[in-house]
Write a protein that holds these residues in place. Structure first.
Motif, PDB file in Angstrom:
ATOM      1  N   HIS A 115      35.593 -19.639  -8.154  1.00 31.15           N
ATOM      2  CA  HIS A 115      36.862 -20.160  -8.655  1.00 31.15           C
ATOM      3  C   HIS A 115      37.400 -19.420  -9.867  1.00 31.15           C
ATOM      4  N   SER A 163      43.917 -20.724 -10.758  1.00 32.26           N
ATOM      5  CA  SER A 163      44.554 -21.321 -11.926  1.00 32.26           C
ATOM      6  C   SER A 163      44.198 -22.797 -11.993  1.00 32.26           C
ATOM      7  N   CYS A 164      44.216 -23.315 -13.206  1.00 37.74           N
ATOM      8  CA  CYS A 164      43.758 -24.681 -13.415  1.00 37.74           C
ATOM      9  C   CYS A 164      44.481 -25.665 -12.511  1.00 37.74           C
ATOM     10  N   ILE A 165      45.794 -25.500 -12.462  1.00 44.60           N
ATOM     11  CA  ILE A 165      46.570 -26.548 -11.773  1.00 44.60           C
ATOM     12  C   ILE A 165      46.466 -26.461 -10.252  1.00 44.60           C
ATOM     13  N   SER A 166      45.871 -25.429  -9.712  1.00 47.13           N
ATOM     14  CA  SER A 166      45.753 -25.442  -8.261  1.00 47.13           C
ATOM     15  C   SER A 166      44.675 -26.445  -7.829  1.00 47.13           C
ATOM     16  N   CYS A 167      43.775 -26.784  -8.745  1.00 46.40           N
ATOM     17  CA  CYS A 167      42.822 -27.858  -8.447  1.00 46.40           C
ATOM     18  C   CYS A 167      43.256 -29.154  -9.121  1.00 46.40           C
ATOM     19  N   HIS A 168      43.570 -29.009 -10.416  1.00 41.93           N
ATOM     20  CA  HIS A 168      43.963 -30.209 -11.165  1.00 41.93           C
ATOM     21  C   HIS A 168      45.430 -30.486 -10.887  1.00 41.93           C
ATOM     22  N   THR A 169      45.663 -30.972  -9.689  1.00 44.50           N
ATOM     23  CA  THR A 169      47.051 -31.109  -9.258  1.00 44.50           C
ATOM     24  C   THR A 169      47.722 -32.334  -9.849  1.00 44.50           C
ATOM     25  N   ALA A 170      46.921 -33.363 -10.049  1.00 42.73           N
ATOM     26  CA  ALA A 170      47.533 -34.561 -10.607  1.00 42.73           C
ATOM     27  C   ALA A 170      47.827 -34.317 -12.074  1.00 42.73           C
ATOM     28  N   GLY A 171      49.092 -34.256 -12.400  1.00 40.20           N
ATOM     29  CA  GLY A 171      49.484 -33.921 -13.777  1.00 40.20           C
ATOM     30  C   GLY A 171      48.933 -34.919 -14.775  1.00 40.20           C
ATOM     31  N   LEU A 205      37.976 -34.799 -11.218  1.00 39.10           N
ATOM     32  CA  LEU A 205      37.792 -34.155  -9.917  1.00 39.10           C
ATOM     33  C   LEU A 205      36.335 -34.287  -9.489  1.00 39.10           C
ATOM     34  N   CYS A 246      38.376 -31.093  -2.544  1.00 39.42           N
ATOM     35  CA  CYS A 246      39.537 -30.204  -2.638  1.00 39.42           C
ATOM     36  C   CYS A 246      39.769 -29.482  -1.326  1.00 39.42           C
TER      37      CYS A 246
END
Ligand code: SF4
Ligand code: SF4
Ligand code: SF4
Lengths: 370, 414, 299
Positions: A286, A290-298, A304, A311
Motif C-alpha cells: 500500500h 493515497s490515504c483517502i483511497s482507503c479512508h473513504t469515509a471523510g 478500518l 476494502c
C-alpha cells in the motif's frame, strides 16, 4: 397626432438604449467580475461609466496555464539613438511557472480583461515626457515589473543580469537554453519543529516530506500568494513568516478545532508510521496508495478493518493475482479464492483442500513469484 | 570753548618688545593669507559644504563690527547730544571704528570666494537679503568713517605740507586745498555724523538678521526673531567698554595718565545698557520657553552659560558698583569681560548655534583661520599705534600753552 | 547762525528726499526677485523611494548633462558607496543614498536641490544671483556670484556646494533642474534615464494628485505623507516613501517658508526707508536742539 408619434419615437429610442445597456450588462455579468474593479460609482451608465483610472491591482479575469504562453519573449520595444544594450530575452515560461506559487499571471498581467492578453505597451506610453502621469512609461513599467521582485530579494541585482551590452562580442546563447530552464528544484525541508507556546503542547512537528510524498500535496496547495522574497531575501537567513492564523494551512485537512493533541505535543514526534499507529503495515502493497483511497469515509482516518476484504472485493472476476507478486499458473487461476484462502486473512494459504500433505506453501508455489 | 585735553600726535617710539611680538603674529597671519589667495579657501580653512562660515565671519566680521561700535556710540553721546566732556575719547573711538571696519571689509574680502567681485552688491541689489543690507551699510559707513576722520588728517597737515623734491612747489596749493576741505567738512560734518549713527544702528541689527534665515539649523537658544534687536543692544552695550579698554591700554602703553574721570562718567552708562540687553535676552528666552534646553549639559549650553554669566551678568554687577568704576583695574577687567561676552555671543551665534542637518562632525577653526584672525588683530593694533603717532588722536593731559582752540592754531599757520 | 540752521534743515530735507527716491526704486527690484507669484505651470519631480532601486544611473546622467567627468556607467553599480551617507557636492549635483526603511528593508532615495517654492537661497543671496524661474527651477548666475556662501547658510537642506579647492573662480554649484535641457524641451537628465521611473517629471499640481492616487491604491506601500507638499512652504521636488523621511533623510521642517521671518524683519526695518529716515530725522533733531541750547548758553 404628431405629438403621439413623437412620444412613441422617444419611447422607442429609450427602450433601444435601455436594451443596449442590459445587453452589455449581461456580458459583464457573465464574467463574474466585481463591478467595483472597474467602476467607482454604484450605477455606471453608458454616458458616465465612471471607470477607475487603471485597475492596477484588481482586474484579472482570464487564467491560463504556463504552457499556454510563449516560452520566451524578446523585449525590444524601447529604442533610443544609441542603444547601450541588446534586446532583453525574457523567459516567460519560467516566470509563469513560478508565478503559480504567488499571484499567478496577474502578478505581471495586472490588467487582463477578457479577450487577448493586453501587452504592456498598449497602456504604457513609450514616451516619458507625457501628460498622463498615472502610469509609468513603458521603460519604467518594464523595469518596475522585474525589479519589484528581483530587487526586493537582492539589492545587488545588476543591469547586466538581464541586459547584455551591445558592445559585447559573445553571441547570445541564452535564448536556446531557455525553454528547458525552469525554477531550480527547491530544496525542501524534511521536518520543521514549531515552538508554538501553546498550553496544549508546545511543539508541533511538521513533516514536510510526508505531506508531499505520503499525502501527495502539491506545492501550491499550501504555498499560494507568496512573494518571491519569502525565499529570496535580501537578508542572509529567511525567517519563517508568522502566520496570522497559525492553523491556516493545516485546517484544510486536519481538525484544528477540537483535536489539538495530535499535533501539539510536549516533545518532537516521530515521523508518521502506519504500522505503529494502526498495526497495519503499508510497506508491502500500500505504499503508493493515497490515504483517502482507503479512508473513504471523510472526517477520520480510523476504524478500518485490517481484513483485506474490508476494502478489497477479491471475488471480482477481474482480480489480477499478479499484484501480490505471485502470478498464478494456468491451473490455479481457475480456482475460487476461497479454495486456497480458507480464512479471511488472505496471507494464510491452505493447500489441503486439493493436495496431499506433502505439498505446502510456500515450499511449493501455485505459480511463479516475481 | 575750552579744551582741557588736546589731541596730539604721540612721540613715543614705535618699536617695543610687544610690538615685535605683534609683528610676528601679523606676519604669520599674512603668510596664511597668501596661502588662501594662492591655493584657495579650502586649503587654509576647515570650511566645507556643511559649515560654509567659520571664524572669519563669526569673529572677524561679526565680532569685529560689534567691537567697532564704540565709534557710533561715542559719536552719539559726544556729537549728537553735545556732551563735550567726552570729546577726548571720540577720536580714539573713531580711529578704532575706522580700523575695525576697514578690517571687517578686508576680512569679508578674504572670506569671499570670488573676492574680486566684492563690488557687485553696489550695483546688484537684493533687498530681501540681510547680508546685502549689512554689506551696503558697512560700505557706506566705512566711507562715512573716513570722511569723519578727514578733519584729523587736515588738522595734521595744514601748515605742515612738505612734499618731497620737485613736488614741493605744490606745497602751497595743497595747503590751500586742505584748508578749503577742512572748512567744507566742518560745515557738513553733522550730516555724516548722524548718517554714521543711523547706518550703525541699521547694520548692527541686520547682522543679527543674518542668521535668522538659517531657521532650524540654528540652536533655539540663539535663534529668535528678535536677534536684530539683541545684536543692536549688545553692540551699544559693548561700545563704551571697548572705548574704556582701549583708552586704558593706550595710556598704559604710552605711559600717559589714564583719563579716569572721563572714563568713570562714561562707565555709568554701561550697567543700564547691559541691563537692557540682558532683560531683552532673558525675556525672549522666557517668552519662547527656550530655557528648557538649559537642562541638558553639553558644550552648547556651557558656551551659552559662559556667554551670559561671565560675559554679561558679572560685568553688569561690576559696573553697578562705584568702587569698581572708580578703580582703573576694576574698569579694565569689567570692560574686558563685556568685550569677551559680546565676542562669545557673536561666536556662539555664528558658530556654536549653527548645526547643519547633515554634518558628521562639528566645525573647528583650522590653524590657518586662527592665524589670519590673530594676524588681523595684531595688524590692527599696530596700525592704531602707528596712527596715533602720526595723527592727533589721543589727547594728552592739558598744558596751559596748548589749551587753545584748533582754529587758533591753524589761524597761526595761515 | 540762522544761516547755519537753514543749511542744516536744507541738507536734512535733501537727504530725506534722496532716500525716498531710493526707496521708490528698490521695492520694484525686490519684487522682481521675489517668488511670490508662483506659476501654476511650474514643474516638479515626484520621487518615489519605494520604486527607486539605487542604480545611480541618475548620478551618471546628471554629471554628463553638466560637463562633469562621469566615467563608465557600469561602475555606478558599485554598492560600496552606500556605506556612507553622501551629500551633493560640486562634482556630483545629485546623490542616491540607501537607508533602512520601516520593516528593515533597504530603500534608496535620491537627493538634490529641492527647488523650493520660497527658496531661502534666493532670499539670502546678497547680489540676487539666484532666482526662482516660472518653470519652478531655482537657478543662479555664476557671473554675479561673489562667493559669500550665504545661500549655503540659508538653505534648509544644505544643498548648495562650493568649490573650496579652487583659488580662482570658485563657483557655487547645485542641481539646476537641468535648466538648459528643459529649455530645449528635454526632460531633466536624471528623470530621463531612471530605468524604473522612480522620478516622475510633471506639473507640480499633477504630481500631487498622482502621489495621492498612489497612496489610495497602495495604502500599505506608503507612509501617507508627501514630503515637500507643505514643508518649508512647498518644494518642487516631492518625495513619497514607505516611512517618514523627515528627521532621517530630511531635516524636520515646519510649513512656514524659510525666508519668511527674516524677510519680514528685513522689510520691517526698511519699509520704504521710512524707519531709517525717521531715525535720521530724530537724531538730527536732537543734535539741532542740543546745539542750539549750547550756543545760546555760550553767548
Ligand atoms: S533646496 Fe536649498 S538650494 Fe535648493 S531651492 Fe531650496 S533653499 Fe535653494
Ligand atoms: S534635475 Fe538635472 S541637475 Fe538636477 S539632479 Fe536631475 S540631472 Fe542633475
Ligand atoms: S536612476 Fe532612478 S532608480 Fe536609479 S538610483 Fe536614480 S532614482 Fe533610483
Amino acid at each position: 397626432m404628431k405629438v403621439t408619434i413623437k412620444i412613441l419615437l422617444l419611447l422607442f429610442i429609450c427602450s433601444l438604449s435601455v436594451s443596449a445597456q442590459i445587453q452589455s450588462l449581461a456580458k459583464h455579468a457573465q464574467m463574474n467580475i466585481d463591478c467595483k474593479s472597474c467602476h467607482v460609482c454604484d450605477t455606471p451608465t453608458k454616458a458616465d461609466p465612471c471607470l477607475i483610472l487603471c485597475p492596477r491591482y484588481k482586474l484579472e479575469v482570464v487564467r491560463h496555464s504556463p504552457d499556454e504562453g510563449p516560452d520566451h519573449i524578446i523585449i525590444d520595444k524601447i529604442k533610443v539613438e544609441k542603444d547601450l544594450y541588446k534586446p532583453v530575452q525574457f523567459s516567460h515560461r519560467l516566470h509563469s511557472e513560478m508565478s503559480l506559487m504567488s499571484g499567478g499571471c496577474s502578478s505581471c498581467h495586472h490588467f487582463n480583461p477578457p479577450g487577448n492578453i493586453v501587452e504592456c505597451s498598449e497602456c504604457h506610453e513609450p514616451n516619458r515626457a507625457r501628460t498622463d502621469l498615472s502610469k509609468p512609461d513603458l521603460k519604467g513599467a518594464y523595469h518596475r515589473q522585474c525589479m519589484d521582485c528581483h530587487y526586493s530579494w537582492d539589492a545587488k541585482v545588476e543591469c547586466a543580469d538581464c541586459h547584455e551590452l551591445n558592445s559585447s562580442e559573445t553571441e547570445s546563447v541564452r535564448l536556446e537554453a531557455m525553454p528547458s530552464k525552469s525554477h531550480p528544484k527547491v530544496k525542501e525541508p524534511e521536518k520543521i519543529v514549531y515552538e508554538t507556546g501553546s498550553d496544549e503542547g508546545d511543539l508541533v512537528t511538521f513533516f514536510h516530506n510526508e505531506h508531499i510524498s505520503l499525502f501527495n500535496l502539491e506545492c501550491t496547495d499550501c504555498h499560494s500568494n507568496e512573494s518571491c522574497a519569502q525565499c529570496h531575501s535580501q537578508k542572509e537567513k529567511v525567517e519563517r513568516p508568522i502566520l496570522a492564523d497559525a492553523h491556516e494551512n493545516c485546517s484544510a485537512c486536519h481538525d484544528t478545532e477540537d483535536d489539538c493533541t495530535s499535533c501539539h505535543m510536549e516533545m518532537e514526534r516521530a515521523p508518521f508510521n502506519h504500522f505503529k499507529s494502526s498495526g497495519f503495515s503499508l510497506k508491502k502493497y500500500h505504499s503508493d496508495v493515497s490515504c483517502i483511497s482507503c479512508h473513504t469515509a471523510g472526517g477520520g482516518f480510523t476504524g478500518l478493518n485490517k481484513n483485506c476484504i474490508s476494502c478489497h472485493n477479491f471475488e471480482d472476476e477481474d482480480f489480477d493475482h499478479g499484484v501480490t507478486g505471485l502470478t498464478l499458473d494456468d491451473i490455479h487461476i481457475e480456482n475460487e479464492c476461497a479454495d486456497c484462502h480458507t480464512e479471511t486473512v488472505y496471507s494464510k494459504v491452505s493447500c489441503d483442500t486439493c493436495h496431499d500433505e506433502d505439498i505446502t506453501y510456500p515450499a511449493s508455489l501455485p505459480g511463479t513469484k516475481k | 570753548m575750552e579744551h582741557p585735553h588736546k589731541p596730539t600726535p604721540l612721540t613715543k617710539k614705535f618699536f617695543t618688545p610687544w610690538v615685535i611680538v605683534l609683528a610676528a603674529i601679523a606676519l604669520n597671519g599674512i603668510l596664511f593669507l597668501l596661502a588662501r589667495f594662492v591655493f584657495g579657501i579650502g586649503a587654509v580653512t576647515n570650511l566645507d559644504n556643511q559649515y560654509p562660515w567659520g571664524i572669519w565671519i563669526g569673529l572677524d566680521v561679526a565680532a569685529g563690527v560689534a567691537l567697532a561700535a564704540g565709534g557710533f556710540t561715542t559719536a552719539a553721546i559726544g556729537h549728537i547730544m553735545h556732551n563735550d566732556k567726552y570729546e577726548s575719547i571720540i577720536r580714539p573711538a573713531l580711529l578704532t571704528a575706522l580700523l575695525g571696519y576697514t578690517f571687517v571689509a578686508v576680512s569679508v574680502m578674504v572670506d569671499l570666494g570670488r573676492w574680486y567681485y566684492i563690488w557687485h552688491p553696489i550695483i546688484m541689489w537684493n533687498g530681501n537679503s540681510a547680508l546685502f543690507e549689512v554689506g551696503i551699510c558697512v560700505m557706506i559707513y566705512l566711507t562715512v568713517l573716513y570722511i569723519e576722520f578727514l578733519p584729523i588728517v587736515t588738522e595734521r597737515f595744514i601748515g605742515r605740507v612738505n612734499l618731497p623734491g620737485i613736488l614741493s612747489r605744490f606745497n602751497k596749493l595743497v595747503n590751500t586745498f586742505l584748508i578749503k576741505l577742512d572748512k567744507g567738512l566742518d560745515k557738513t560734518m553733522f550730516i555724516f555724523i548722524i548718517a554714521g549713527v543711523v547706518l550703525s544702528c541699521l547694520h548692527q541689527s541686520s547682522l543679527g538678521t543674518l542668521m535668522i534665515i538659517a531657521g532650524p539649523k540654528m540652536h533655539p537658544l540663539w535663534q529668535t526673531p528678535i536677534l536684530p534687536l539683541l545684536f543692536l543692544l549688545s553692540a551699544i552695550a559693548v561700545g563704551f567698554p571697548m572705548v574704556i579698554m582701549e583708552s586704558l591700554t593706550a595710556s598704559r602703553s604710552f605711559g600717559l595718565k589714564p583719563e579716569t574721570e572721563v572714563l568713570n562718567s562714561l562707565s555709568r552708562f554701561i550697567a543700564p545698557l547691559l541691563g537692557i540687553y540682558l532683560i531683552a535676552k532673558i525675556g525672549d528666552m522666557v517668552i519662547r520657553e527656550t530655557f528648557v534646553y538649559l537642562s541638558e549639559l553639553n558644550s552648547t549650553t556651557i558656551l551659552f552659560g559662559i556667554e551670559v554669566v561671565i560675559g554679561v551678568i558679572v560685568p553688569l554687577r561690576m559696573f553697578m558698583s562705584p568702587a569698581v568704576r572708580e578703580s582703573t583695574k576694576g574698569l579694565y577687567i569689567a570692560s574686558m569681560l563685556v568685550i569677551f561676552g559680546i565676542v562669545m555671543n557673536r561666536f556662539n551665534n555664528f558658530i556654536t548655534a549653527y548645526n547643519p542637518p547633515y554634518a558628521l562632525d562639528s566645525y573647528m577653526p583650522s590653524i590657518g583661520e586662527i592665524s589670519v584672525t590673530l594676524g588681523f588683530i595684531a595688524i590692527e593694533i599696530l596700525l592704531y599705534r602707528l596712527f596715533v603717532k602720526i595723527f592727533p588722536v589721543i589727547s594728552i593731559p592739558a598744558k596751559k600753552s596748548l589749551s587753545k582752540t584748533k582754529f587758533a592754531i591753524r589761524g597761526a599757520a595761515k | 547762525m540762522s544761516q547755519n540752521r537753514r543749511d542744516f534743515l536744507k541738507t536734512v530735507a535733501a537727504i530725506g528726499t534722496s532716500a525716498g527716491a531710493l526707496s521708490a526704486l528698490s521695492p520694484n527690484k525686490v519684487k522682481a526677485k521675489s517668488p511670490e507669484n508662483l506659476s501654476e505651470e511650474r514643474m516638479g519631480v515626484l520621487v518615489d523611494a519605494t520604486v527607486c532601486i539605487g542604480c545611480r544611473k541618475c548620478e551618471w546622467a546628471c554629471r554628463g548633462a553638466h560637463d562633469i567627468e562621469n566615467g563608465n556607467i557600469q561602475d555606478y553599480a558599485d554598492e560600496k558607496v552606500f556605506e556612507t551617507n553622501r551629500r551633493p557636492d560640486y562634482d556630483n549635483l545629485t546623490i542616491v543614498n540607501r537607508y533602512e526603511s520601516s520593516d528593515e528593508k533597504l530603500s534608496n532615495v535620491k537627493l538634490q536641490c529641492m527647488h523650493c517654492d520660497h527658496p531661502a537661497c534666493v532670499s539670502a543671496c546678497i547680489v540676487g544671483a539666484i532666482s526662482k524661474k516660472k518653470n519652478g527651477s531655482v537657478v543662479w548666475d555664476t557671473d554675479m556670484c561673489i562667493g559669500c556662501r550665504y545661500c549655503m547658510v540659508a538653505c534648509p537642506f544644505q544643498i548648495p556646494a562650493f568649490e573650496y579647492h579652487k583659488a580662482l573662480d570658485p563657483k557655487i554649484v547645485k542641481c539646476d533642474f537641468c535648466d538648459e535641457r528643459t529649455m530645449e524641451g528635454k526632460l531633466p537628465a536624471c528623470t530621463a534615464i531612471c530605468p524604473v521611473e522612480a522620478l516622475t517629471y510633471g506639473k507640480r499640481e499633477d504630481l500631487l494628485i498622482e502621489a495621492k492616487r498612489r497612496f489610495k491604491n497602495n495604502p500599505d506601500r506608503y507612509y501617507q505623507h508627501i514630503f515637500g507638499e507643505h514643508e518649508i512652504g512647498g518644494t518642487s521636488w516631492l518625495y513619497i516613501a514607505d516611512k517618514d523621511l523627515a528627521g532621517t533623510v530630511f531635516p524636520k521642517l515646519d510649513n512656514r517658508t524659510a525666508p519668511g521671518v527674516s524677510e519680514s524683519i528685513q522689510h520691517g526695518l526698511f519699509a520704504y526707508f521710512v524707519p531709517p529716515v525717521a531715525v535720521y530725522a530724530l537724531l538730527g533733531g536732537i543734535m539741532w536742539l542740543t546745539k542750539d541750547k549750547k550756543k545760546t548758553e555760550g553767548k
